[in-house]
Design a protein around this motif. Structure first.
Motif, mmCIF file in Angstrom:
data_model
loop_
_atom_site.group_PDB
_atom_site.id
_atom_site.type_symbol
_atom_site.label_atom_id
_atom_site.label_comp_id
_atom_site.label_asym_id
_atom_site.label_seq_id
_atom_site.Cartn_x
_atom_site.Cartn_y
_atom_site.Cartn_z
ATOM 1 N N ARG A 266 -1.776 -5.577 -0.373
ATOM 2 C CA ARG A 266 -0.998 -4.578 -1.104
ATOM 3 C C ARG A 266 -1.896 -3.586 -1.847
ATOM 4 N N LYS A 267 -2.872 -4.089 -2.589
ATOM 5 C CA LYS A 267 -3.696 -3.227 -3.434
ATOM 6 C C LYS A 267 -4.772 -2.458 -2.665
ATOM 7 N N TYR A 268 -5.333 -3.104 -1.645
ATOM 8 C CA TYR A 268 -6.516 -2.529 -0.998
ATOM 9 C C TYR A 268 -6.326 -2.244 0.479
ATOM 10 N N ASP A 269 -5.097 -2.371 0.956
ATOM 11 C CA ASP A 269 -4.780 -2.058 2.343
ATOM 12 C C ASP A 269 -5.605 -2.885 3.331
ATOM 13 N N MET A 270 -5.850 -4.147 2.954
ATOM 14 C CA MET A 270 -6.595 -5.064 3.810
ATOM 15 C C MET A 270 -5.686 -5.608 4.902
ATOM 16 N N VAL A 271 -6.243 -5.794 6.069
ATOM 17 C CA VAL A 271 -5.567 -6.503 7.150
ATOM 18 C C VAL A 271 -6.133 -7.911 7.134
#
Length: 103
Positions: A30-35
């Motif tokens: 959510r915060k860092y757009d990590m997959v």
């Protein structure tokens, strides 16, 4: 390139550690757009995460968390700040869990 390495021991057991890692994954996405992807095993889980400029893994076991990340060239100058933020997030989840267990 720069590397981030964080090791935290705990006494939560594997089931609670997995719950905390799920919270960490949700926050990172959510915060860092990590997959993120999770490979669950009998002795623990390995969470693979990536986004542009960052890739790594979080190993989850019944007695510790081990996070390693490789930062690309553009983010390598922010290695200390990135490591501090990851530590703050993981330590916050562990502290919250410790508080919940005392209550």
């Amino acid at each position: 390139m720069s590397d981030v390495h964080i090791h935290r021991t705990h006494d939560l057991g594997l089931d609670r550690a997995r719950e905390i890692s799920r919270q960490w994954v949700a926050d990172a996405a959510r915060k860092y757009d990590m997959v993120c992807s999770v490979d669950s095993g009998e002795a623990g889980d390995t969470v693979e995460f990536k986004r542009t400029g960052v890739s790594g893994q979080l190993v989850v076991s019944g007695d510790h968390f081990e996070l390693t990340a490789r930062l690309g060239f553009l983010l390598s100058g922010f290695q200390r700040a990135i490591q501090a933020e990851i530590e703050k997030n993981l330590d916050g989840l562990l502290a919250r869990e410790a508080g919940d267990r005392r209550a």
